[in-house]
Scaffold this motif. Structure first.
Motif, PDB file in Angstrom:
ATOM      1  N   ILE A  17      -5.789 -22.788   7.157  1.00 19.04           N
ATOM      2  CA  ILE A  17      -5.880 -23.268   8.536  1.00 19.04           C
ATOM      3  C   ILE A  17      -7.322 -23.228   8.999  1.00 19.04           C
ATOM      4  O   ILE A  17      -8.033 -22.230   8.802  1.00 19.04           O
ATOM      5  CB  ILE A  17      -4.975 -22.430   9.461  1.00 19.04           C
ATOM      6  CG1 ILE A  17      -3.509 -22.730   9.148  1.00 19.04           C
ATOM      7  CG2 ILE A  17      -5.284 -22.699  10.930  1.00 19.04           C
ATOM      8  CD1 ILE A  17      -2.535 -21.908   9.937  1.00 19.04           C
ATOM      9  N   GLN A  18      -7.723 -24.323   9.619  1.00 16.52           N
ATOM     10  CA  GLN A  18      -9.057 -24.376  10.221  1.00 16.52           C
ATOM     11  C   GLN A  18      -8.906 -24.521  11.731  1.00 16.52           C
ATOM     12  O   GLN A  18      -8.122 -25.340  12.213  1.00 16.52           O
ATOM     13  CB  GLN A  18      -9.885 -25.535   9.675  1.00 16.52           C
ATOM     14  CG  GLN A  18     -11.324 -25.527  10.216  1.00 16.52           C
ATOM     15  CD  GLN A  18     -12.181 -26.600   9.597  1.00 16.52           C
ATOM     16  OE1 GLN A  18     -11.718 -27.696   9.360  1.00 16.52           O
ATOM     17  NE2 GLN A  18     -13.443 -26.269   9.335  1.00 16.52           N
ATOM     18  N   VAL A  19      -9.635 -23.712  12.457  1.00 19.69           N
ATOM     19  CA  VAL A  19      -9.569 -23.698  13.924  1.00 19.69           C
ATOM     20  C   VAL A  19     -10.835 -24.357  14.477  1.00 19.69           C
ATOM     21  O   VAL A  19     -11.954 -24.015  14.075  1.00 19.69           O
ATOM     22  CB  VAL A  19      -9.460 -22.255  14.454  1.00 19.69           C
ATOM     23  CG1 VAL A  19      -9.340 -22.251  15.969  1.00 19.69           C
ATOM     24  CG2 VAL A  19      -8.285 -21.540  13.826  1.00 19.69           C
ATOM     25  N   GLU A  20     -10.636 -25.289  15.397  1.00 18.10           N
ATOM     26  CA  GLU A  20     -11.765 -25.930  16.065  1.00 18.10           C
ATOM     27  C   GLU A  20     -11.524 -25.958  17.567  1.00 18.10           C
ATOM     28  O   GLU A  20     -10.364 -25.875  18.016  1.00 18.10           O
ATOM     29  CB  GLU A  20     -11.946 -27.364  15.563  1.00 18.10           C
ATOM     30  CG  GLU A  20     -12.289 -27.493  14.094  1.00 18.10           C
ATOM     31  CD  GLU A  20     -12.424 -28.952  13.689  1.00 18.10           C
ATOM     32  OE1 GLU A  20     -13.553 -29.476  13.763  1.00 18.10           O
ATOM     33  OE2 GLU A  20     -11.396 -29.561  13.316  1.00 18.10           O
TER      34      GLU A  20
ATOM     35  N   ASP B 207     -14.603 -16.628  22.741  1.00 23.31           N
ATOM     36  CA  ASP B 207     -14.700 -15.790  21.542  1.00 23.31           C
ATOM     37  C   ASP B 207     -13.338 -15.770  20.871  1.00 23.31           C
ATOM     38  O   ASP B 207     -12.288 -15.731  21.540  1.00 23.31           O
ATOM     39  CB  ASP B 207     -15.117 -14.358  21.896  1.00 23.31           C
ATOM     40  CG  ASP B 207     -16.613 -14.250  22.144  1.00 23.31           C
ATOM     41  OD1 ASP B 207     -17.371 -15.034  21.538  1.00 23.31           O
ATOM     42  OD2 ASP B 207     -17.018 -13.387  22.948  1.00 23.31           O
ATOM     43  N   LEU B 208     -13.356 -15.774  19.534  1.00 26.96           N
ATOM     44  CA  LEU B 208     -12.109 -15.835  18.773  1.00 26.96           C
ATOM     45  C   LEU B 208     -11.963 -14.573  17.927  1.00 26.96           C
ATOM     46  O   LEU B 208     -12.929 -14.113  17.295  1.00 26.96           O
ATOM     47  CB  LEU B 208     -12.121 -17.079  17.873  1.00 26.96           C
ATOM     48  CG  LEU B 208     -10.905 -17.305  16.966  1.00 26.96           C
ATOM     49  CD1 LEU B 208      -9.621 -17.418  17.785  1.00 26.96           C
ATOM     50  CD2 LEU B 208     -11.115 -18.571  16.123  1.00 26.96           C
ATOM     51  N   TYR B 209     -10.751 -14.034  17.919  1.00 28.13           N
ATOM     52  CA  TYR B 209     -10.421 -12.850  17.125  1.00 28.13           C
ATOM     53  C   TYR B 209      -9.111 -13.106  16.376  1.00 28.13           C
ATOM     54  O   TYR B 209      -8.243 -13.833  16.844  1.00 28.13           O
ATOM     55  CB  TYR B 209     -10.220 -11.613  18.010  1.00 28.13           C
ATOM     56  CG  TYR B 209     -11.408 -11.220  18.854  1.00 28.13           C
ATOM     57  CD1 TYR B 209     -12.289 -10.231  18.435  1.00 28.13           C
ATOM     58  CD2 TYR B 209     -11.637 -11.826  20.088  1.00 28.13           C
ATOM     59  CE1 TYR B 209     -13.378  -9.857  19.214  1.00 28.13           C
ATOM     60  CE2 TYR B 209     -12.725 -11.460  20.874  1.00 28.13           C
ATOM     61  CZ  TYR B 209     -13.584 -10.477  20.440  1.00 28.13           C
ATOM     62  OH  TYR B 209     -14.654 -10.110  21.202  1.00 28.13           O
ATOM     63  N   LYS B 210      -8.993 -12.466  15.256  1.00 20.17           N
ATOM     64  CA  LYS B 210      -7.714 -12.452  14.557  1.00 20.17           C
ATOM     65  C   LYS B 210      -7.034 -11.118  14.823  1.00 20.17           C
ATOM     66  O   LYS B 210      -7.656 -10.060  14.692  1.00 20.17           O
ATOM     67  CB  LYS B 210      -7.901 -12.648  13.052  1.00 20.17           C
ATOM     68  CG  LYS B 210      -6.571 -12.726  12.299  1.00 20.17           C
ATOM     69  CD  LYS B 210      -6.776 -12.852  10.792  1.00 20.17           C
ATOM     70  CE  LYS B 210      -5.433 -12.882  10.079  1.00 20.17           C
ATOM     71  NZ  LYS B 210      -5.595 -12.864   8.602  1.00 20.17           N
ATOM     72  N   VAL B 211      -5.766 -11.189  15.222  1.00 22.23           N
ATOM     73  CA  VAL B 211      -5.002  -9.961  15.433  1.00 22.23           C
ATOM     74  C   VAL B 211      -4.674  -9.362  14.070  1.00 22.23           C
ATOM     75  O   VAL B 211      -4.035  -9.999  13.229  1.00 22.23           O
ATOM     76  CB  VAL B 211      -3.704 -10.240  16.219  1.00 22.23           C
ATOM     77  CG1 VAL B 211      -2.877  -8.957  16.337  1.00 22.23           C
ATOM     78  CG2 VAL B 211      -4.024 -10.804  17.605  1.00 22.23           C
TER      79      VAL B 211
ATOM     80  N   ILE C 213     -13.822 -13.401  14.525  1.00 26.63           N
ATOM     81  CA  ILE C 213     -14.023 -14.469  13.557  1.00 26.63           C
ATOM     82  C   ILE C 213     -14.726 -15.627  14.269  1.00 26.63           C
ATOM     83  O   ILE C 213     -14.722 -15.715  15.499  1.00 26.63           O
ATOM     84  CB  ILE C 213     -12.707 -14.955  12.915  1.00 26.63           C
ATOM     85  CG1 ILE C 213     -11.727 -15.444  13.988  1.00 26.63           C
ATOM     86  CG2 ILE C 213     -12.070 -13.848  12.090  1.00 26.63           C
ATOM     87  CD1 ILE C 213     -10.441 -16.015  13.407  1.00 26.63           C
ATOM     88  N   ALA C 214     -15.285 -16.497  13.507  1.00 28.28           N
ATOM     89  CA  ALA C 214     -16.046 -17.606  14.066  1.00 28.28           C
ATOM     90  C   ALA C 214     -15.120 -18.780  14.361  1.00 28.28           C
ATOM     91  O   ALA C 214     -14.125 -18.998  13.669  1.00 28.28           O
ATOM     92  CB  ALA C 214     -17.136 -18.040  13.088  1.00 28.28           C
ATOM     93  N   ILE C 215     -15.435 -19.515  15.424  1.00 29.35           N
ATOM     94  CA  ILE C 215     -14.808 -20.815  15.624  1.00 29.35           C
ATOM     95  C   ILE C 215     -15.131 -21.667  14.389  1.00 29.35           C
ATOM     96  O   ILE C 215     -16.210 -21.560  13.820  1.00 29.35           O
ATOM     97  CB  ILE C 215     -15.341 -21.494  16.901  1.00 29.35           C
ATOM     98  CG1 ILE C 215     -15.148 -20.568  18.113  1.00 29.35           C
ATOM     99  CG2 ILE C 215     -14.661 -22.841  17.112  1.00 29.35           C
ATOM    100  CD1 ILE C 215     -13.730 -20.317  18.520  1.00 29.35           C
ATOM    101  N   ASN C 216     -14.187 -22.487  13.989  1.00 33.37           N
ATOM    102  CA  ASN C 216     -14.292 -23.295  12.771  1.00 33.37           C
ATOM    103  C   ASN C 216     -14.048 -22.469  11.509  1.00 33.37           C
ATOM    104  O   ASN C 216     -14.294 -22.955  10.391  1.00 33.37           O
ATOM    105  CB  ASN C 216     -15.642 -24.014  12.636  1.00 33.37           C
ATOM    106  CG  ASN C 216     -15.943 -24.911  13.819  1.00 33.37           C
ATOM    107  OD1 ASN C 216     -15.025 -25.531  14.369  1.00 33.37           O
ATOM    108  ND2 ASN C 216     -17.211 -24.984  14.217  1.00 33.37           N
ATOM    109  N   ALA C 217     -13.565 -21.240  11.690  1.00 37.04           N
ATOM    110  CA  ALA C 217     -13.272 -20.420  10.523  1.00 37.04           C
ATOM    111  C   ALA C 217     -12.060 -20.966   9.772  1.00 37.04           C
ATOM    112  O   ALA C 217     -11.168 -21.585  10.355  1.00 37.04           O
ATOM    113  CB  ALA C 217     -13.008 -18.985  10.965  1.00 37.04           C
ATOM    114  N   ASN C 218     -12.029 -20.723   8.474  1.00 37.46           N
ATOM    115  CA  ASN C 218     -10.871 -21.071   7.651  1.00 37.46           C
ATOM    116  C   ASN C 218     -10.032 -19.823   7.437  1.00 37.46           C
ATOM    117  O   ASN C 218     -10.543 -18.777   7.025  1.00 37.46           O
ATOM    118  CB  ASN C 218     -11.329 -21.638   6.306  1.00 37.46           C
ATOM    119  CG  ASN C 218     -11.972 -23.002   6.451  1.00 37.46           C
ATOM    120  OD1 ASN C 218     -11.379 -23.905   7.017  1.00 37.46           O
ATOM    121  ND2 ASN C 218     -13.201 -23.138   5.948  1.00 37.46           N
TER     122      ASN C 218
END
Length: 997
Positions: free
Chosen positions: A105-108, A119-123, A148-153
């Protein structure tokens, strides 16, 4: 037509959490219905997103609801995410994806508005091997938030929930209005609709705190070495991280400071002249204080840019001095000071302030206070000089030292980690001790004592949470408690006028908390942040992009403190004051019912917060009433009575069903609250007991439920909203227990009451959140609970046709007066019912206007139902008539509080005002001074009226000199006051002015 259109628009705004699709800022109040939600249905909070695909289901829930890996996808469907936030506010949301097969999954982010940072975090999950208490569960538990970074895989496992945590931050200068951005998951665009309220969160922190942070652990685990640019970047950014979360680290000035070991000076001090000097620059006191307490521009640290810290707002307080160890009776001062070695005779047992060491030390403290005043930091400084005194020696040492400190430095604030105790403030050897800041563990906090100390002695109270702070108390530190507990913090502090919070270990990473979460049988006890390396080893510098590994608990704590700022703004930018009502209180009471009873409904809390924001923005004039979520079918069945026998369900009485006097009783024991049952207990179940007295004939009184250690408990029973007549029984045959306590829906059925044998109490209560809440017990004391009867009050039985046909009888002492009043004053039937219910402000307004009409022979027709003030929460004609006659006023900010119980001091003011309106005025008798033992509780605006009402026998005291100004009056008491008024009015009105002598 324009008015109707605006009215319909407002209805849409109220009934849909976010009804708009605009992608740019708008300053108009018109709001469009989103095309994705044609039905205009309300956002359910927890739902499956309609943007889900055949390969992956997307869903969401409130941030206060923790998402487990195996949790079932909700059935409700809704499109996109709706967010509400003020300017300069953080606001999170969760996005969960559950694929049918393993997915990369890629998040944009698309169309991110200017003025919104994300800001993006993974639970992440920690594996709990043991629960803290009955609210937890073992296994993989969500808590860490890994940046985690935006656009992270990312990789998502099939059939398993993967949760992303988005944290949005609005700028202080963003335009109010509506925005839309899109979270794109593998090309699927999910709309995030953002409404920015037209107000900003205050930059100043209005909740003070002391959070024990190890800065060295931060530097070590994030791979920071040396003391140059990288070092200062982390020193500065971590303090920004803390203030962004509206919390103050214990070491605000680190790596500089004012004092060190035992309070000795960290900067230069000349005891001959009493002067302090600070040549140490960025490693001293004045530069760190200038930056982190004032928020000033950087003018001295070449490793940082020139920008002001936190855009010009520093921390609200700092610990100027502290103790060396936890022995409160020991002398914590430096062993040697200014060349003099401290002796045992310099301490409290010898009470010798003239010894050489003491003269040097207390002169130094005096000089330190003068230096803090000169530099402008005295108001923010405090001396935390003792921790948890336990016995008389501790109390004496603390009292002596506090008394001595105040003699030399009267304006230096002192703090002790203890609840306000008479053993200290009324110490027999060292009387009249002043502790400016008490720090009470939550379970020992007593609002009655703390409020008295604040009102009369200028002291305030903070609270802290221990590993022993267990249910029924909330604990925002506990890892395996529901997230809503962290959201309760700000509301609780407001209700109880608590000025600050503290925690003793914020990032204790001596052991690997990714693997071992428990300390002192408490998951999460020593940490709210995680080390960035899951093996607890230092990471490569910069590998998290210099972002910290937070936790769900920590982020929700910030949310709760931002909620506190909403309340601050709702109170016209004022802090709440003890013994004073304010416009925010009625909203707080919807969340915090008591010290151990709370509204745990996330949907309710987030909706209420949204409505408060809309009100502050001017979109709403009145905060609407909200219905709590129904979690059990019993709460949908109206008109049903319920009878509960508290017993061991598997033991005596064994009758099935249990029928007593024609009533069928549920058998309920010590089971934790369970949504499927719709009832249960909150509390520590380690020492709960049952007893059945076989020699007692009544099986209900033979059954006893109690805690063998005397620990408080809270019981909840799901019910439809409405009025109920509730009866509770406590006791044990032929025994006396001196300190029984039962509160139900905030009503005191037994309040520290001694019971010999049994006591049965009945009161009318109103359920507003689909749960009856019973609070039981006093710490270290027994309450013996037998049974509970809950009977609905129907409309046919809650109204009285005449005072001779009664559904609830007046007390014996009130019968004659009420019967005489019914013949002298025309009143609606409802006044002659529910005699023990509290009189409301609305009903007392009508009662006084009707009394005025009787005294003046004024017909109702000539009384204008109007007023120069329009109240936002009522248009009742009797309220407006009372206001037009200057009989009663509102709370301010357009609020009247029609359904709020009226207090005794309010009744005194309103009654005197009514008599003045009727031409009956009073001159106070100055020959005798009226003094009430609880006079400190009386609001200044009410004192004169209360003295007049007391002198003229309108209001009586308790016989011991107390007049109980903040207590409520029951309907029967208010009717008797009115009866007495009419009896004496003829004598009073014989002259235009009546002397109360």
């Amino acid at each position: 037509m324009r008015f109707i259109a605006l009215f319909l628009t407002l209805l849409i705004f109220i009934n849909t959490p976010l009804a708009f699709t605009v992608t740019t800022s708008t300053t108009t109040t018109s709001i469009e219905t989103p095309t994705q939600n044609i039905s205009g249905s309300e956002n359910p909070g927890r739902y499956r997103l309609s943007e889900s695909t055949s390969d992956c289901t997307f869903w969401t829930d409130y941030p206060s609801e923790k998402v487990f890996k195996d949790e079932t996808v909700p059935k409700s469907t809704y499109s996109g995410i709706d967010l509400y936030l003020a300017k300069d506010e953080f606001e999170p949301f969760q996005l969960v994806f559950n694929p049918t097969k393993a997915l990369n999954i890629q998040v944009e982010l698309k169309d991110k508005p200017q003025g919104i940072d994300v800001d993006l975090y993974k639970v992440e999950y920690v594996n709990l091997k043991q629960t803290t208490d009955n609210l937890g569960q073992v296994g993989l538990y969500p808590d860490p938030l890994y940046p985690i970074a935006i656009n992270a895989n990312l990789t998502a496992k099939a059939g398993e929930n993967t949760t992303l945590w988005f944290s949005l931050k609005s700028s202080a200068n963003i335009n109010a209005g509506d925005y839309t951005m899109f979270v794109s998951i593998n090309g699927m665009d999910i709309p995030v609709r953002i409404h920015v309220f037209d107000f900003a969160i205050p930059s100043e922190l209005h909740v003070k705190s002391q959070i024990n942070v190890s800065a060295n652990s931060i530097l070590e685990k994030y791979g920071v070495s040396g003391t140059s640019e990288n070092y200062w970047k982390y020193v500065d950014s971590f303090k920004q991280f803390m203030i962004d979360h509206r919390l103050t680290p214990k070491s605000v000035l680190w790596s500089g400071g004012l004092t060190s070991n035992g309070g000795s000076p960290y900067i230069d001090y000349d005891s001959t002249t009493g002067a302090f000097s600070d040549p140490h620059g960025i490693w001293g006191f004045e530069y760190p204080a200038d930056r982190y307490l004032k928020g000033a521009l950087n003018t001295a640290n070449r490793f940082l840019n020139a920008n002001a810290f936190n855009e010009g707002t520093g921390f609200p307080s700092f610990m100027a001095m502290t103790f060396r160890n936890n022995d409160a009776s020991a002398d914590q001062r430096p062993d040697t000071f200014q060349g003099i070695t401290r002796k045992s005779s310099d301490w409290y047992l010898n009470d010798n302030l003239k010894s050489a060491y003491n003269q040097k030390w207390f002169s130094y403290v005096r000089d330190l206070e003068a230096y803090l005043k000169k530099t402008g930091y005295l108001d923010k400084a405090y001396y935390y000089f003792a921790n948890e005194p336990q016995d008389q020696a501790d109390y004496d040492a603390v009292s002596w030292y506090a008394q001595a400190l105040k003699k030399y430095a009267p304006n230096l604030r002192l703090m002790v980690s203890e609840e306000p105790k008479p053993e200290i403030f009324n110490n027999t050897q060292y009387p009249n001790v002043k502790i400016d800041q008490w720090l009470a563990v939550l379970g020992k906090y007593d609002p009655e004592i703390s409020w008295d100390r604040e009102a009369n002695y200028g002291e305030n109270t903070w609270v802290y949470f221990l590993h022993g702070t267990k249910p029924p108390y909330f604990n925002p530190i506990t890892l395996d408690h529901p997230g809503i507990e962290s959201k309760l913090t700000g509301w609780f502090l407001w209700k109880y006028r608590i000025k600050g919070i503290a925690h003793y270990a914020f990032n204790d990473w001596q052991k690997n908390v990714w693997i071992d979460t428990m300390t002192s049988n408490h998951n999460g006890d020593n940490f709210m942040l995680y080390p960035p390396g899951k093996d607890n080893k230092p990471i490569e510098y910069g590998s998290t992009d210099h972002r910290y590994v937070s936790s769900i608990r920590f982020e929700l704590m910030r949310d709760s403190l931002e909620d506190y700022e909403y309340l601050y703004l709702l109170n016209n930018k004022n802090q709440p004051q003890v013994y004073q009502e304010n416009p925010a209180d009625s909203q707080v009471d919807k969340i915090i019912y008591g010290l151990t009873s709370y509204n745990r409904d996330s949907h309710y809390m987030y909706t209420l917060r949204k409505y408060i924001g809309m009100t502050l923005s001017g979109n709403l004039k009145v905060i609407p009433d909200i219905q709590s979520s129904i979690t059990h079918e019993r709460a949908e069945t109206t008109g049903q009575a319920y009878y509960i026998n508290f017993q061991d369900p598997s033991a005596s009485p064994t009758d099935t069903p249990l029928v007593v006097a024609g009533k069928t009783y549920l058998k309920i024991g010590w089971n934790p609250y369970d949504e499927t049952l719709g009832y249960g207990w909150y509390g520590d179940m380690a020492h709960v007991m049952y007893r059945y007295l076989s020699d007692v004939k009544d099986p209900l009184k033979a059954s006893i439920l109690y805690d063998n250690w005397g620990r408080e408990k809270t019981f909840e029973f799901d019910l439809p909203n409405g009025d109920y007549e509730v009866t509770v029984s406590c006791g044990w045959q032929d025994r006396t227990y001196a300190h029984n306590k039962i509160f139900i829906e905030g009503h005191a059925f037994m309040d520290d009451e001694s019971i010999k044998g049994y006591a049965e109490k009945t009161k009318l209560v109103t359920i507003k959140d689909n749960k009856l809440t019973l609070e039981m017990g006093i710490f270290d004391e027994y309450t013996m609970l037998n049974y509970l009867n809950i009977e609905p009050v129907s409309e046919s039985t809650s109204s009285i046709v005449s005072p001779d046909i009664q559904s609830s009888k007046p007390s014996t002492w009130a019968v004659e007066g009420i019967q005489l009043l019914s013949k002298a004053l025309v009143l609606p039937d409802f006044y002659y019912a529910d005699y023990q219910a509290n009189m409301t402000r609305r009903d007392y307004s009508e009662l006084m206007v009707r009394t005025y009409m009787t005294l003046t022979d004024a017909p109702e027709a000539i009384l204008k139902a109007s007023s120069s003030t329009t109240f936002n929460d009522t248009a009742d004609p009797w309220v407006l008539r009372a206001h037009a006659l200057s009989i009663i006023g509102g709370y301010g900010n357009g609020q009247f509080g029609p359904e709020n119980p009226i207090t005794r001091e309010q009744i005194a003011v309103v009654t005197i005002n009514m008599l003045k309106a009727a031409g009956i005025t009073f001159e106070k008798n100055n020959s005798e001074h009226v003094f009430f033992t609880d006079q400190h509780q009386i609001a200044p605006w009410a004192l004169n009226a209360l003295e007049l009402a007391y002198e003229n026998h309108m209001i009586n005291g308790d016989g011991n000199g107390a007049v109980m100004p903040k207590s409520n009056l029951t309907r029967e008491q208010a009717l008797l006051i009115t009866h007495n008024l009419l009896i004496h009015a003829k004598n009073w009105s014989s002259s235009s002015t009546f002397n109360s002598n």
